[in-house]
Motif scaffolding. Structure first.
Motif, PDB file in Angstrom:
ATOM      1  N   GLY A   1      -6.511  -4.812  10.747  1.00 36.90           N
ATOM      2  CA  GLY A   1      -7.360  -4.850   9.375  1.00 36.90           C
ATOM      3  C   GLY A   1      -8.707  -4.256   9.537  1.00 36.90           C
ATOM      4  O   GLY A   1      -9.220  -3.639   8.662  1.00 36.90           O
ATOM      5  N   ARG A   2      -9.284  -4.292  10.783  1.00 40.63           N
ATOM      6  CA  ARG A   2     -10.584  -3.930  11.031  1.00 40.63           C
ATOM      7  C   ARG A   2     -10.521  -2.244  11.122  1.00 40.63           C
ATOM      8  O   ARG A   2     -11.531  -1.597  10.522  1.00 40.63           O
ATOM      9  N   LEU A   3      -9.611  -2.004  12.029  1.00 40.72           N
ATOM     10  CA  LEU A   3      -9.455  -0.510  12.117  1.00 40.72           C
ATOM     11  C   LEU A   3      -8.999   0.316  10.872  1.00 40.72           C
ATOM     12  O   LEU A   3      -9.488   1.493  10.706  1.00 40.72           O
ATOM     13  N   PHE A   4      -8.403  -0.395  10.113  1.00 45.57           N
ATOM     14  CA  PHE A   4      -7.888   0.529   8.884  1.00 45.57           C
ATOM     15  C   PHE A   4      -8.442  -0.217   7.581  1.00 45.57           C
ATOM     16  O   PHE A   4      -7.893   0.054   6.514  1.00 45.57           O
ATOM     17  N   GLY A   5      -9.603  -0.692   7.790  1.00 44.26           N
ATOM     18  CA  GLY A   5     -10.536  -1.179   6.668  1.00 44.26           C
ATOM     19  C   GLY A   5     -10.595  -0.193   5.497  1.00 44.26           C
ATOM     20  O   GLY A   5     -10.409  -0.521   4.272  1.00 44.26           O
ATOM     21  N   PRO A   6     -10.681   1.056   5.531  1.00 45.41           N
ATOM     22  CA  PRO A   6     -10.955   1.729   4.519  1.00 45.41           C
ATOM     23  C   PRO A   6      -9.599   2.028   3.632  1.00 45.41           C
ATOM     24  O   PRO A   6      -9.676   2.448   2.376  1.00 45.41           O
ATOM     25  N   PHE A   7      -8.456   1.676   4.224  1.00 53.90           N
ATOM     26  CA  PHE A   7      -7.255   1.962   3.706  1.00 53.90           C
ATOM     27  C   PHE A   7      -6.727   0.568   3.042  1.00 53.90           C
ATOM     28  O   PHE A   7      -5.507   0.386   2.581  1.00 53.90           O
ATOM     29  N   ALA A   8      -7.282  -0.716   3.227  1.00 51.36           N
ATOM     30  CA  ALA A   8      -6.904  -1.771   2.758  1.00 51.36           C
ATOM     31  C   ALA A   8      -6.548  -1.803   1.183  1.00 51.36           C
ATOM     32  O   ALA A   8      -7.072  -1.318   0.337  1.00 51.36           O
ATOM     33  N   ALA A   9      -5.233  -2.319   0.902  1.00 54.06           N
ATOM     34  CA  ALA A   9      -4.735  -2.365  -0.582  1.00 54.06           C
ATOM     35  C   ALA A   9      -3.499  -3.089  -0.579  1.00 54.06           C
ATOM     36  O   ALA A   9      -2.978  -3.465   0.256  1.00 54.06           O
ATOM     37  N   GLU A  10      -3.355  -3.822  -1.616  1.00 57.65           N
ATOM     38  CA  GLU A  10      -2.269  -4.790  -1.963  1.00 57.65           C
ATOM     39  C   GLU A  10      -0.955  -3.998  -1.712  1.00 57.65           C
ATOM     40  O   GLU A  10      -0.914  -2.785  -2.473  1.00 57.65           O
ATOM     41  N   PRO A  11       0.015  -4.269  -1.247  1.00 56.83           N
ATOM     42  CA  PRO A  11       1.332  -3.613  -1.087  1.00 56.83           C
ATOM     43  C   PRO A  11       1.921  -3.336  -2.508  1.00 56.83           C
ATOM     44  O   PRO A  11       1.890  -4.286  -3.134  1.00 56.83           O
ATOM     45  N   THR A  12       2.189  -2.261  -2.350  1.00 61.86           N
ATOM     46  CA  THR A  12       3.029  -2.207  -3.629  1.00 61.86           C
ATOM     47  C   THR A  12       4.580  -2.530  -3.867  1.00 61.86           C
ATOM     48  O   THR A  12       5.071  -2.815  -2.463  1.00 61.86           O
ATOM     49  N   VAL A  13       5.241  -2.267  -4.665  1.00 59.87           N
ATOM     50  CA  VAL A  13       6.495  -2.857  -4.953  1.00 59.87           C
ATOM     51  C   VAL A  13       7.561  -2.004  -3.717  1.00 59.87           C
ATOM     52  O   VAL A  13       8.559  -2.523  -3.201  1.00 59.87           O
ATOM     53  N   ASP A  14       7.154  -0.734  -3.736  1.00 58.44           N
ATOM     54  CA  ASP A  14       7.847  -0.005  -2.789  1.00 58.44           C
ATOM     55  C   ASP A  14       7.273   0.213  -1.505  1.00 58.44           C
ATOM     56  O   ASP A  14       7.560   1.088  -0.857  1.00 58.44           O
TER      57      ASP A  14
ATOM     58  N   LEU B   1       6.310   0.275   2.386  1.00 63.75           N
ATOM     59  CA  LEU B   1       7.187  -0.134   3.566  1.00 63.75           C
ATOM     60  C   LEU B   1       6.709  -1.128   4.400  1.00 63.75           C
ATOM     61  O   LEU B   1       5.505  -1.211   4.838  1.00 63.75           O
ATOM     62  N   THR B   2       7.756  -1.893   4.678  1.00 61.86           N
ATOM     63  CA  THR B   2       7.483  -3.039   5.636  1.00 61.86           C
ATOM     64  C   THR B   2       7.351  -2.853   6.924  1.00 61.86           C
ATOM     65  O   THR B   2       8.409  -2.283   7.624  1.00 61.86           O
ATOM     66  N   VAL B   3       6.406  -3.143   7.628  1.00 68.51           N
ATOM     67  CA  VAL B   3       6.404  -2.767   9.195  1.00 68.51           C
ATOM     68  C   VAL B   3       6.180  -4.113  10.108  1.00 68.51           C
ATOM     69  O   VAL B   3       5.172  -4.711   9.642  1.00 68.51           O
ATOM     70  N   HIS B   4       7.170  -4.729  10.840  1.00 70.64           N
ATOM     71  CA  HIS B   4       6.909  -5.669  11.609  1.00 70.64           C
ATOM     72  C   HIS B   4       6.506  -5.343  12.787  1.00 70.64           C
ATOM     73  O   HIS B   4       7.086  -4.380  13.451  1.00 70.64           O
ATOM     74  N   VAL B   5       5.285  -5.719  13.268  1.00 69.59           N
ATOM     75  CA  VAL B   5       4.460  -5.410  14.675  1.00 69.59           C
ATOM     76  C   VAL B   5       5.221  -6.075  15.700  1.00 69.59           C
ATOM     77  O   VAL B   5       5.460  -7.121  15.843  1.00 69.59           O
ATOM     78  N   GLY B   6       5.783  -5.273  16.765  1.00 69.02           N
ATOM     79  CA  GLY B   6       6.732  -5.700  17.610  1.00 69.02           C
ATOM     80  C   GLY B   6       5.830  -6.216  18.848  1.00 69.02           C
ATOM     81  O   GLY B   6       4.351  -6.134  18.704  1.00 69.02           O
ATOM     82  N   HIS B   7       6.293  -6.622  19.738  1.00 69.31           N
ATOM     83  CA  HIS B   7       5.658  -6.907  20.929  1.00 69.31           C
ATOM     84  C   HIS B   7       6.050  -6.025  22.318  1.00 69.31           C
ATOM     85  O   HIS B   7       7.247  -6.255  22.806  1.00 69.31           O
ATOM     86  N   GLY B   8       4.966  -5.353  22.746  1.00 70.54           N
ATOM     87  CA  GLY B   8       5.289  -4.484  23.590  1.00 70.54           C
ATOM     88  C   GLY B   8       4.806  -5.146  25.012  1.00 70.54           C
ATOM     89  O   GLY B   8       4.709  -6.327  24.999  1.00 70.54           O
TER      90      GLY B   8
ATOM     91  N   ALA C   1       0.296   4.989  15.805  1.00 75.15           N
ATOM     92  CA  ALA C   1       0.868   6.218  15.933  1.00 75.15           C
ATOM     93  C   ALA C   1       2.088   6.042  14.686  1.00 75.15           C
ATOM     94  O   ALA C   1       2.301   7.232  14.097  1.00 75.15           O
ATOM     95  N   HIS C   2       2.950   5.061  14.788  1.00 75.88           N
ATOM     96  CA  HIS C   2       3.947   5.005  13.668  1.00 75.88           C
ATOM     97  C   HIS C   2       3.248   5.136  12.141  1.00 75.88           C
ATOM     98  O   HIS C   2       3.761   5.878  11.469  1.00 75.88           O
ATOM     99  N   LEU C   3       2.158   4.400  11.765  1.00 79.19           N
ATOM    100  CA  LEU C   3       1.360   4.644  10.497  1.00 79.19           C
ATOM    101  C   LEU C   3       1.153   6.021  10.243  1.00 79.19           C
ATOM    102  O   LEU C   3       1.245   6.496   9.336  1.00 79.19           O
ATOM    103  N   ASN C   4       0.519   6.431  11.471  1.00 81.61           N
ATOM    104  CA  ASN C   4      -0.248   7.899  11.123  1.00 81.61           C
ATOM    105  C   ASN C   4       0.916   9.024  10.828  1.00 81.61           C
ATOM    106  O   ASN C   4       0.862   9.850   9.828  1.00 81.61           O
TER     107      ASN C   4
ATOM    108  N   GLY D   1      -1.189   7.514  -0.147  1.00 77.46           N
ATOM    109  CA  GLY D   1      -0.251   7.621  -1.017  1.00 77.46           C
ATOM    110  C   GLY D   1       0.854   6.720  -0.363  1.00 77.46           C
ATOM    111  O   GLY D   1       1.755   6.197  -1.270  1.00 77.46           O
ATOM    112  N   THR D   2       0.961   6.355   0.480  1.00 75.96           N
ATOM    113  CA  THR D   2       2.168   5.543   0.916  1.00 75.96           C
ATOM    114  C   THR D   2       1.702   4.055   1.377  1.00 75.96           C
ATOM    115  O   THR D   2       0.756   4.009   1.974  1.00 75.96           O
ATOM    116  N   SER D   3       2.372   2.964   0.760  1.00 80.44           N
ATOM    117  CA  SER D   3       2.015   1.731   0.789  1.00 80.44           C
ATOM    118  C   SER D   3       2.684   1.021   1.977  1.00 80.44           C
ATOM    119  O   SER D   3       3.909   1.322   2.116  1.00 80.44           O
ATOM    120  N   PHE D   4       1.873   0.299   2.812  1.00 82.66           N
ATOM    121  CA  PHE D   4       2.448  -0.374   4.072  1.00 82.66           C
ATOM    122  C   PHE D   4       2.242  -1.767   3.830  1.00 82.66           C
ATOM    123  O   PHE D   4       1.036  -2.304   3.290  1.00 82.66           O
TER     124      PHE D   4
END
Lengths: 259, 88
Positions: A26-39, A41-48, A60-63, A9-12
């Motif tokens: 995209g491969r790992l989270f394929g079952p959850f693929a969905a157009e982001p809704t207007v609300d 949460l935007t996550v910028h993937v950092g560089h570790g 871990a953050h998404l979960n 129920g949370t859109s990312f």
């Protein structure tokens, strides 16, 4: 490149300069693929220190975010299914949930989640949460799972070392559990070094207590969580699975669900 | 009745699975899972009986002497009171 996901129920909206990371997400989270809704949460993937670390941080953050915001009774548990019936193993981190789930997939069962049993507050059915399976190198070796080189820039992986690997059911020769699911079995894990695998009836109240104790979301609807844990535990025969090697343990779970 | 035990507050919800009672108090949002013996004590703590009567009934049920179980019954009731599931 942007990847949109909907988790419980949370859109990312995921954004990164590194397309390889997003492609793997995209491969790992394929079952959850969905157009982001207007609300969303935007996550910028950092560089570790490496792309693999960035991937691990993001998973871990998404979960954590999805489970914290989930509007359902979510319990820390591994879950597998077969022909509409699910079995859940409520347990804390480190109890062997993911390895047992992976062994169950190897035994032919369908994937529901290696992280959470999610039940609507109304108690009707099980919501699949098929996040990527997180397996240790030890578990991959034990279950004879080939370690994919997830990202092009990753160095070749030594299966003896390193952190968790993220896999999808297809990597284990399995598939998500199909169709609507109902919880048929609560299985309490009792992992002991050297123990032969055995499955024995457990007390229903103990199963209810385990569901409550491992819940992520009970605090949002505490009385309903109390009632639902007892409804779920009371609906079937709970079991205690004593084991060391997850492979014969998975065979017992498979027999329970398919027999 | 003087010194009667219970009844529980209206905010307490009790559910039973295979003879074992679980309690939830909506006022405190606390839950408590009782074993079989504590469940038997809970059922008798209905505001109609005092401690002596509860001990006597349980002793008869279990086929044991009241002196053997009295301390355990007292302690269990004290714990239920301290946790807020029974009135002080």
């Amino acid at each position: 490149m942007i990847v949109g996901l909907s988790l419980l129920g949370t859109s990312f909206r995921l954004a990164a300069r590194d397309d390889a990371v997003l492609t793997e997400l995209g491969r790992l989270f394929g079952p959850f693929a969905a157009e982001p809704t207007v609300d969303a949460l935007t996550v910028h993937v950092g560089h570790g220190a490496s792309a693999a670390e960035a991937l691990a941080d993001l998973v871990a953050h998404l979960n954590a975010t999805a489970l914290d915001r989930a509007d359902c009774f979510a319990v820390h548990a591994g879950v597998v299914g077969h022909e509409g019936v699910a079995a859940a193993f409520p347990a804390p981190s480190g109890a062997g949930k993911s390895t047992l789930v992976a062994a169950c997939l190897r035994a032919g069962l369908g994937y529901v989640s290696d992280e959470a049993l999610c039940v609507p507050w109304a108690g009707d059915g099980v919501l699949p949460y098929p996040r990527p399976l997180a397996l240790s190198p030890w578990a991959c070796r034990l279950l004879d799972v080939a370690l994919p080189r997830a990202l092009p820039q990753d160095p070749p992986r030594d299966p003896a070392v390193g952190g968790e690997r993220y896999l999808v059911p297809a990597d284990l020769g399995a598939a998500p559990a199909a169709g609507p699911l109902r919880l048929g079995h609560v299985i309490l894990l009792d992992r002991r070094p050297g123990a032969a695998a055995s499955l024995r009836p457990a007390r229903r109240q103990e199963a209810a207590g385990a569901l409550l104790a491992r819940s992520f979301t009970h605090y949002t609807h505490p009385q309903r969580a109390f009632e639902l844990a007892h409804e779920l535990a009371g609906a079937g025969q709970p079991w205690r699975l004593t084991f060391d090697d997850p492979r014969p343990a998975a065979a017992l779970v498979s027999a329970l669900l398919t027999g | 009745m003087p010194d009667s035990i219970g009844p529980p507050a209206a905010s307490v919800r009790a559910l039973e699975l295979d003879g074992e009672i679980s309690l939830y108090d909506a006022a405190s949002q606390h839950a408590l899972l009782l074993n079989g013996t504590a469940s038997d004590i809970w059922r008798l703590a209905d505001g109609q009986r005092n401690l002596a009567q509860i001990v006597a009934m349980l002793a008869a049920t279990y086929g044991t002497a009241e002196t053997v179980i009295r301390a355990d019954v007292e302690r269990t009731i004290a714990e239920l009171v301290a946790a807020g599931f029974l009135p002080a």
